[in-house]
Design a protein around this motif. Sequence first.
Motif, short mmCIF file in Angstrom:
data_model
loop_
_atom_site.label_atom_id
_atom_site.label_comp_id
_atom_site.label_asym_id
_atom_site.label_seq_id
_atom_site.Cartn_x
_atom_site.Cartn_y
_atom_site.Cartn_z
N PRO A 58 0.85 -1.20 0.00
CA PRO A 58 0.00 0.00 0.00
C PRO A 58 0.88 1.24 0.00
O PRO A 58 1.98 1.24 0.55
N GLU A 59 0.41 2.29 -0.63
CA GLU A 59 1.20 3.51 -0.77
C GLU A 59 0.67 4.61 0.15
O GLU A 59 -0.53 4.70 0.39
N GLY A 60 1.60 5.40 0.66
CA GLY A 60 1.22 6.54 1.48
C GLY A 60 0.84 6.22 2.90
O GLY A 60 0.18 7.01 3.57
N VAL A 61 1.25 5.03 3.40
CA VAL A 61 0.95 4.65 4.78
C VAL A 61 2.20 4.10 5.44
O VAL A 61 3.16 3.71 4.78
N LEU A 62 2.18 4.06 6.77
CA LEU A 62 3.20 3.33 7.52
C LEU A 62 2.72 1.89 7.71
O LEU A 62 1.60 1.55 7.40
N TYR A 63 3.60 1.04 8.22
CA TYR A 63 3.29 -0.38 8.46
C TYR A 63 2.82 -1.04 7.16
O TYR A 63 1.91 -1.86 7.15
N GLU A 64 3.49 -0.69 6.07
CA GLU A 64 3.10 -1.17 4.75
C GLU A 64 3.43 -2.64 4.54
O GLU A 64 2.97 -3.25 3.58
N ASP A 65 4.23 -3.22 5.44
CA ASP A 65 4.68 -4.60 5.25
C ASP A 65 3.63 -5.64 5.66
O ASP A 65 3.72 -6.80 5.27
N VAL A 66 2.67 -5.26 6.48
CA VAL A 66 1.78 -6.21 7.15
C VAL A 66 1.04 -7.10 6.15
O VAL A 66 1.08 -8.34 6.24
N GLY A 67 0.33 -6.50 5.21
CA GLY A 67 -0.44 -7.29 4.26
C GLY A 67 0.45 -8.08 3.31
O GLY A 67 0.19 -9.25 3.02
N PHE A 68 1.52 -7.44 2.84
CA PHE A 68 2.42 -8.07 1.86
C PHE A 68 3.04 -9.34 2.44
O PHE A 68 3.02 -10.40 1.80
N THR A 69 3.61 -9.25 3.63
CA THR A 69 4.29 -10.41 4.21
C THR A 69 3.29 -11.50 4.61
O THR A 69 3.58 -12.69 4.45
N SER A 70 2.14 -11.10 5.11
CA SER A 70 1.15 -12.09 5.56
C SER A 70 0.59 -12.89 4.40
O SER A 70 0.49 -14.12 4.45
N VAL A 71 0.21 -12.20 3.33
CA VAL A 71 -0.34 -12.88 2.16
C VAL A 71 0.73 -13.75 1.49
O VAL A 71 0.45 -14.89 1.07
N SER A 72 1.96 -13.25 1.42
CA SER A 72 3.05 -14.05 0.85
C SER A 72 3.22 -15.36 1.60
O SER A 72 3.39 -16.43 0.99
N TYR A 73 3.19 -15.30 2.92
CA TYR A 73 3.36 -16.50 3.74
C TYR A 73 2.24 -17.50 3.46
O TYR A 73 2.49 -18.71 3.30
N LEU A 74 1.01 -17.02 3.42
CA LEU A 74 -0.13 -17.92 3.22
C LEU A 74 -0.14 -18.53 1.82
O LEU A 74 -0.61 -19.65 1.63
N MET A 75 0.39 -17.80 0.83
CA MET A 75 0.42 -18.31 -0.54
C MET A 75 1.56 -19.31 -0.75
O MET A 75 1.48 -20.16 -1.64
N ALA A 76 2.62 -19.18 0.03
CA ALA A 76 3.81 -20.01 -0.19
C ALA A 76 3.53 -21.48 0.13
O ALA A 76 2.96 -21.80 1.17
N GLN A 77 3.95 -22.34 -0.76
CA GLN A 77 3.81 -23.79 -0.55
C GLN A 77 5.07 -24.42 0.03
O GLN A 77 5.02 -25.49 0.65
N ASN A 78 6.20 -23.75 -0.16
CA ASN A 78 7.49 -24.31 0.26
C ASN A 78 8.30 -23.19 0.90
O ASN A 78 8.76 -22.28 0.22
N ILE A 79 8.47 -23.26 2.23
CA ILE A 79 9.12 -22.19 2.98
C ILE A 79 10.38 -22.74 3.67
O ILE A 79 10.34 -23.81 4.27
N LEU A 80 11.47 -21.99 3.54
CA LEU A 80 12.73 -22.34 4.22
C LEU A 80 12.98 -21.33 5.34
O LEU A 80 12.86 -20.13 5.13
N PHE A 81 13.32 -21.84 6.52
CA PHE A 81 13.64 -20.98 7.65
C PHE A 81 15.13 -21.13 7.96
O PHE A 81 15.64 -22.24 8.08
#
Length: 315
Positions: free
Chosen positions: A156-179
Amino acid sequence: MKFSIILTSFNVEPYIDSAIKSVIPLLNMETELVIIDDASNDGTWSKITKYDDNPFITIHNVSHRGLGAARNYGMDVATGDYILFLDGDDFFNTQNLEIIFSTMGNQDLVIFGWKKADESGKLFGECKVDGSFIGMDRMAWNKIYKASLVKDIKFPEGVLYEDVGFTSVSYLMAQNILFSPLVGYGYRQRQLSITRKKQNSHVHLDVLVGIKTLKTFMDTQTNIGVAETRDVKVMINNLVLSHIKRIFLDYERMDFVEIDDVKTLTNELVKTDIFGFATSRKTRKRIVDGFLILLLKLGYIRYSFVLYRLITRER
């Protein structure tokens, strides 16, 4: 596989060289650095132009639209199979990131460790990395994203805390995650950074933009299980409570507190309905009793009373 490192900057003249130099040892035919300067008005851009002759670095100066817009621009021009983000006042741990690159397979998402750093760049504190959806840090920069995974996700543009939606949706979409427990990122603590400047309570409402992105994504999914749905609700609950807490406990950093902002955040708690009892006054009271007691002990009597009324009243 090719990596694109997107470095965004705005008025970080004392730190931009450190950020760029932490990337240069990684650069080759398979790793590019894309620098997006958000119309800095100090000497940041002048320093960036010194690196324009590096064949693996591209530099862009864009109109001042904020971090979210700068990152989106970087994603549009990046050519890699994988994307990383670096803020212009922070830096990568080059050696550890090389190891992380070498251990990757065909993951959709990689989450690696990070530490805080002082203004001189000295790392301190514990390594932070949590592989669970609830506990994962909602910052974009300690992760490696498959480009095809995030091609349709925008900050999202023009806001703070812009990472929240991006990182959350990316995690839920990912099928293969490396930690990876390796510390790959240094998060510099400086007094003039966006997150450490004096704020008013209204900026905390920006977190609701990311929550809306997450909820919109959840509404379109038919294969999300009960456990994942509950995890999302728990995460939203924890996130909103943390922002309410910061309004009160970081009071010295607030220019002013508007109680309507607290009301808006509190209403999000009720809507999330984490335990499934949105109409139960008794349950809503139990959810926040401990938090209210803490506020009372710290002397925020007036705000505690208002928050208590907002959460426990019949709706």
